[in-house]
Design an enzyme around this catalytic site. Sequence first.
Site, PDB file in Angstrom:
ATOM      1  N   ASP A   8       0.907  -1.170   0.041  1.00  0.00           N
ATOM      2  CA  ASP A   8       0.023   0.149  -0.010  1.00  0.00           C
ATOM      3  C   ASP A   8       1.003   1.280   0.104  1.00  0.00           C
ATOM      4  O   ASP A   8       1.687   1.297   0.992  1.00  0.00           O
ATOM      5  CB  ASP A   8      -1.131  -0.057   1.170  1.00  0.00           C
ATOM      6  CG  ASP A   8      -1.920  -1.191   0.952  1.00  0.00           C
ATOM      7  OD1 ASP A   8      -1.934  -1.778   0.110  1.00  0.00           O
ATOM      8  OD2 ASP A   8      -2.815  -1.308   1.997  1.00  0.00           O
ATOM      9  N   ASP A 129     -15.178  -3.257  -1.153  1.00  0.00           N
ATOM     10  CA  ASP A 129     -14.911  -2.889   0.348  1.00  0.00           C
ATOM     11  C   ASP A 129     -15.882  -2.696   1.235  1.00  0.00           C
ATOM     12  O   ASP A 129     -16.647  -1.698   0.945  1.00  0.00           O
ATOM     13  CB  ASP A 129     -13.920  -1.768   0.399  1.00  0.00           C
ATOM     14  CG  ASP A 129     -12.611  -1.928  -0.722  1.00  0.00           C
ATOM     15  OD1 ASP A 129     -12.316  -3.147  -0.842  1.00  0.00           O
ATOM     16  OD2 ASP A 129     -11.926  -0.896  -1.082  1.00  0.00           O
TER      17      ASP A 129
END
Length: 240
Positions: A8, A129
């Site tokens: 990330d 998500d």
Amino acid sequence: MLIIPAIDLLGGKAVRLRQGDMDDYKIYFDDPAEAAVQFRELGIKRLHIVDLDGAKKGEMTNFETIKRIIKKADMEIEVGGGIRNMDRIKAYFDIGVKYAILGTVVIKDPEFVKKAAETYPDRIILGVDAKDGYVATEGWYETSETKAEDVLKTYAGYSIESVIYTDISRDGMLQGLNIEATAALADKSPWGVIASGGLKDISDVRALYGLKHPNIKGTIAGKAFYEGTIDLKEAASIAG
């Protein structure tokens, strides 16, 4: 089943967030390409990269960093974060990205997602998500009124590569995967589902693999690797 380590990116560095909060993060690599080298040496087949800046701003903020990672990784790369038009997909594919993960636009611009799937069959991944059962967008800052299973209905019949299902409440918390919710979504999905959010240790891998669910394609390993609670080589051997 794939074990997919995650990088990330925030400000060009490899970080991990807690529950998707961009103000609550820890830096693990100043140079994310170093993490990619470690994954390559472990024989990992696919790498998950998220441009967190891009997810928040809607821009390809870490494009040059991703280019550098790709050169070092020598594996299949999936990238998400701020991909909201065809030019961005093409730009990533042109530098060697294999799969584009579309998140916010899955809810906010379904026509674009459908066009992307038609233009690049089996190279588009849906990023679903979920926060309290509802799909979150805009780098997890907004929660929609759409449930995860409803997303699948929107894209039925399209050549989607897979669905990444992330339980935001568990992400970066090392509390264990939400295996029940992942399996429930896989029951309804015409595509493979990749579990994400909260992978704790090798027991999660055993539990997920033990389901022998034909639609569970793999899991993403983030903080568990960076904090040393899982051996990716062992995990990959269990997952086959």
